[in-house]
Design an enzyme around this catalytic site. Structure first.
Site, PDB file in Angstrom:
ATOM      1  CE  LYS A 203      -4.251   1.409  -0.147  1.00 40.78           C
ATOM      2  NZ  LYS A 203      -5.111   1.024  -1.275  1.00 40.78           N
ATOM      3  CB  SER A 408      -8.090   1.039  -3.131  1.00 39.03           C
ATOM      4  OG  SER A 408      -7.811   1.058  -1.748  1.00 39.03           O
TER       5      SER A 408
END
Length: 626
Positions: A203, A408
């Site tokens: 991430k 996401s």
């Protein structure tokens, strides 16, 4: 004196009579003009018939989008500030025009103009490419002409039967990838610290604010994605142009030598490497099109019609029989934010209302969610996902069609569906969560500024950007981030009929192409928006006659009266507003990539500053279509 007042009164009464008479005359004239306009519109309703041998000029301006962004008010403000209205071309208009033109006896050819194509991802490009191939199957030619070709523009031009370039133009093929701006040292010098809470090795959203370069994990993940996309890009171009495999890569590697041999003439390099079929000036191209089609005596050019004008000839798939059961399409494009948002962004509340509107429409038997989003607010993403879950519980199938990006939060809203279909070039995944809490206590020291006060508990004002971050607050946010990640992977496991452990192995914030996501079980199959619609038809068991398409209804927010008025007055109101407002300097003075990165973090930090620590977690991917 009395006679004086009576004279003045008489004068005012006559003046009022004159004004009132003029007002009535003007009103009558306005009503008459409106009646004439209405009668004229009725008598001339519909476009006039096209002449034979008309060329459809497919000029793709600006960004290729799923949904035109910006409300009428936004357009007025943009023009008032001198920014103009961002050029956009709606993908579904391009596809519909090409499919209609293939059947239209009056359209003899398509001229592809991609000089001003400024933004498009691989999924959108693949959709247009497939539509161009369908048009060519009708036996009509596609010609492409450009002053120069960008990489994305040339991808489409390569699908044409003939590709021409201006003698002073170029074909720019450079590969995929990007360079981010990293702010850590700059923030350190300013005295600003970016505190990060996250789950996900890959991430990378917060990296630009906490590091001076990409991590090995980021390099690994992005390298794999860009490599897959570039291989598919070059293979598609080489196949379309009948070039030897690997020739595009070799031409890039040998560009300095090729340019030297051509004495710097880059257009000749494009011709010699067979990227184009010929070099022509604009007047030469015009003569070629006249010879292949017909001459328009009025314009002294080839007979033609533009995309915008041709849309009047395109049949609306939702219009033939509004009582016929059909498929509702909800477009979810842009960043996901809390509350309401206009076209071009996904508001948790506003998008949920659109889904609910489709669910409650008895004529809509199935819903297709077209996703093109890098994510955003985790809370808003869940609001949208839940509404889709309720739609399925109501007995209406839901099919997700992924566009350029569905990562996401864009993946989160895709999880409550009966089928997930992505393009091979879609960027998806990025199942990870983070939160950023910047503080500027060192900057305050540099400026000799101080804070002070009394609170009843440690949590009151625990996050104040002017003060050092309380470790307990950061720990609380980290716990919330971990909880949301667990929820994310659990929901994904339920949707994919897997386990949280297996999802975690391919999650951790890592992005994948559509092809890679299919291999890892994150989507059901590869396909286009039309494939998603056909899947929805099958799941809803709708009856569609052979050779016909199902009724499609794009579920969108209705404009209010004031918005319709603003839309009609945009060109009138913008100029005087521009004078009143004047020009101001802001993010416009910064490079475009920096503006994008800073804009992305703005919403995330805003909720934290307001003390909404329960919403400080974000499911956002700092990824974009290459």
């Amino acid at each position: 004196m009395k006679s004086l007042f009576s004279g003045i009164g008489w004068l005012f009464s006559k003046a009022w009579w004159l004004l009132d008479g003029t007002r009535r005359a003007l009103m009558n004239l306005v009503v008459l003009l409106l009646l004439i306009a209405v009668v004229t519109a009725i008598l001339t309703r519909g476009p006039k018939p096209l002449a034979d041998k008309t060329t459809l000029v497919l000029k793709l301006d600006g960004a290729l989008v799923e949904q035109l962004s910006g409300s009428p008010r936004d357009q007025i403000v943009a023009q008032a500030q001198g920014r103009g209205v961002q050029k956009q071309t709606r993908l579904r208009d391009v596809l519909a025009a090409l499919d209609q033109a293939a059947k239209d006896d009056k359209i003899s050819a398509v001229l592809l103009d991609v000089d001003d194509l400024q933004g498009a991802g691989m999924a959108g490009l693949n959709e247009v490419s497939a539509a161009l191939q369908r048009f060519k199957k009708s036996g009509k030619p596609v010609l492409a002409y450009g002053d120069s070709y960008s990489q994305r523009g040339y991808f489409l031009a390569a699908q044409a039967n003939e590709v021409y370039l201006h003698p002073m133009g170029m074909v720019l093929l450079e590969g995929f990838g990007r360079w981010r701006t990293y702010y850590k040292d700059a923030l350190d010098r300013l005295g600003v610290t970016a505190h990060v809470a996250k789950v996900g090795t890959y991430k990378s959203f917060a990296e630009p604010y906490t590091a001076n370069g990409p991590s090995p994990a980021t390099m690994e993940a992005e390298g794999l994605v860009y490599g897959d996309l570039w291989t598919r890009f070059t293979t598609t171009v080489e196949t379309a142009r009948k070039l030897e495999a690997g020739s595009v890569g070799r031409s890039i590697d040998q560009l300095p030598q090729l340019l030297a041999a051509a004495k710097g003439d880059i257009a000749q390099v494009a011709l010699q490497t067979k990227l184009v079929d010929g070099l022509k000036t604009r007047d030469q191209m015009r003569e070629l099109l006249i010879s292949k089609g017909a001459k328009d005596e009025e314009s002294k050019s080839f007979r033609q019609i533009g995309l915008g004008a041709y849309m009047a000839y395109v049949k609306d798939p939702g219009a033939p029989n509004k009582l016929q059961p059909g498929v509702g399409v909800v477009v979810a494009e842009g960043e996901i934010v809390d509350g309401d948002a206009g076209p071009g962004r996904i508001g948790g509340d506003s998008t949920a209302r659109l889904i609910r509107k489709a669910r409650e429409d008895e004529g809509i038997k199935a819903v297709v969610l077209r996703v093109n989003s890098p994510g955003g607010s985790a809370f808003a993403s869940e609001i949208v996902r839940r509404e889709l879950e309720l739609t399925r519980q109501a007995g209406k199938p839901v099919v997700v069609s992924m566009g350029d990006v569905a990562a996401s939060g864009g993946y989160w809203i895709s999880m409550s569906s009966d089928a997930v279909i992505a393009d091979p070039g879609t960027i998806t995944g990025s199942i990870g969560v983070f939160g950023i809490l910047p503080t500027a206590e060192r900057l305050m020291d540099k400026l000799s500024l101080h804070t002070g006060g009394v609170t009843t508990t440690w949590l009151a004002g625990a996050y104040d950007p002017r003060r050092p971050l309380d470790p307990r607050y950061l720990a609380a946010v980290q716990s919330g981030v971990e909880n949301i990640y667990t929820r994310f992977t659990t929901l994904a496991a339920q949707a994919r009929k897997s386990t949280p452990e297996k999802i975690d192995a391919v999650a951790q914030g890592r992005i994948w192409t559509g092809t890679q996501a299919k291999e890892r079980g994150l989507i059901d199959r590869l396909g286009s928006l039309d494939d998603a619609v056909q899947t929805a038809v099958q799941l809803a068991k709708l009856e569609v006659k052979a050779g016909e398409k199902p009724r499609l209804v794009y579920v969108e927010r209705d404009l209010s009266r004031s918005e319709r008025l603003l839309a009609s007055l945009t060109d009138v109101l913008a100029p005087p507003l521009a004078v009143a407002v004047g020009q101001s300097l802001g993010l416009d003075v910064l490079p475009a990539p920096v503006v994008e990165e800073l804009s992305a973090i703005k919403e995330i930090t805003r909720v934290a500053v307001r003390g909404q620590w329960d919403r400080a977690a974000a499911v956002h991917c700092l990824c974009a279509a290459p």
